[in-house]
Design an enzyme around this catalytic site. Sequence first.
Site, PDB file in Angstrom:
ATOM      1  N   VAL A   7      65.552  55.878 -61.161  1.00 44.32           N
ATOM      2  CA  VAL A   7      66.078  55.897 -62.519  1.00 44.32           C
ATOM      3  C   VAL A   7      65.004  56.369 -63.485  1.00 44.32           C
ATOM      4  O   VAL A   7      63.815  56.114 -63.294  1.00 44.32           O
ATOM      5  CB  VAL A   7      66.637  54.526 -62.972  1.00 44.32           C
ATOM      6  N   CYS A   8      65.455  57.085 -64.495  1.00 46.29           N
ATOM      7  CA  CYS A   8      64.566  57.516 -65.573  1.00 46.29           C
ATOM      8  C   CYS A   8      65.379  57.494 -66.858  1.00 46.29           C
ATOM      9  O   CYS A   8      66.495  56.981 -66.871  1.00 46.29           O
ATOM     10  CB  CYS A   8      63.949  58.880 -65.293  1.00 46.29           C
ATOM     11  N   ALA A   9      64.847  58.053 -67.906  1.00 44.61           N
ATOM     12  CA  ALA A   9      65.527  57.991 -69.196  1.00 44.61           C
ATOM     13  C   ALA A   9      66.945  58.558 -69.126  1.00 44.61           C
ATOM     14  O   ALA A   9      67.893  57.941 -69.602  1.00 44.61           O
ATOM     15  CB  ALA A   9      64.708  58.708 -70.256  1.00 44.61           C
ATOM     16  N   ILE A  39      68.604  55.171 -66.590  1.00 50.49           N
ATOM     17  CA  ILE A  39      68.317  53.742 -66.520  1.00 50.49           C
ATOM     18  C   ILE A  39      69.458  52.908 -67.101  1.00 50.49           C
ATOM     19  O   ILE A  39      69.645  51.758 -66.710  1.00 50.49           O
ATOM     20  CB  ILE A  39      66.965  53.395 -67.183  1.00 50.49           C
TER      21      ILE A  39
END
Length: 99
Positions: A7-9, A39
Amino acid sequence: MKKIVLVCAAGMSTSMLVKRMQEAAKADNYECVIEAHPIAEASEVGKDADIMLLGPQVRFQLGKVKKLVNCPVEAIDTAAYGTMDGKKVLDFVKGVIGA
């Protein structure tokens, strides 16, 4: 088969790392599913994950995400992320979840 969630922004920058990890998994004959998500979807996509990895830009949310899911949650090594070293990240995952 193991499920690895990154997960990332927004789920976009980790998509490149997912591709590199998939290549490393194929080379190692390691059966797994690797996905990238924003995320904001962590609690939903983490329900059936074996591990969740956070991109460097969201690593500050590690404690919060750990409370949302029932799998190990780790931050991706910044150097491995910066170089998109899929093998290094996959090897880390295997160490955490016991390949």
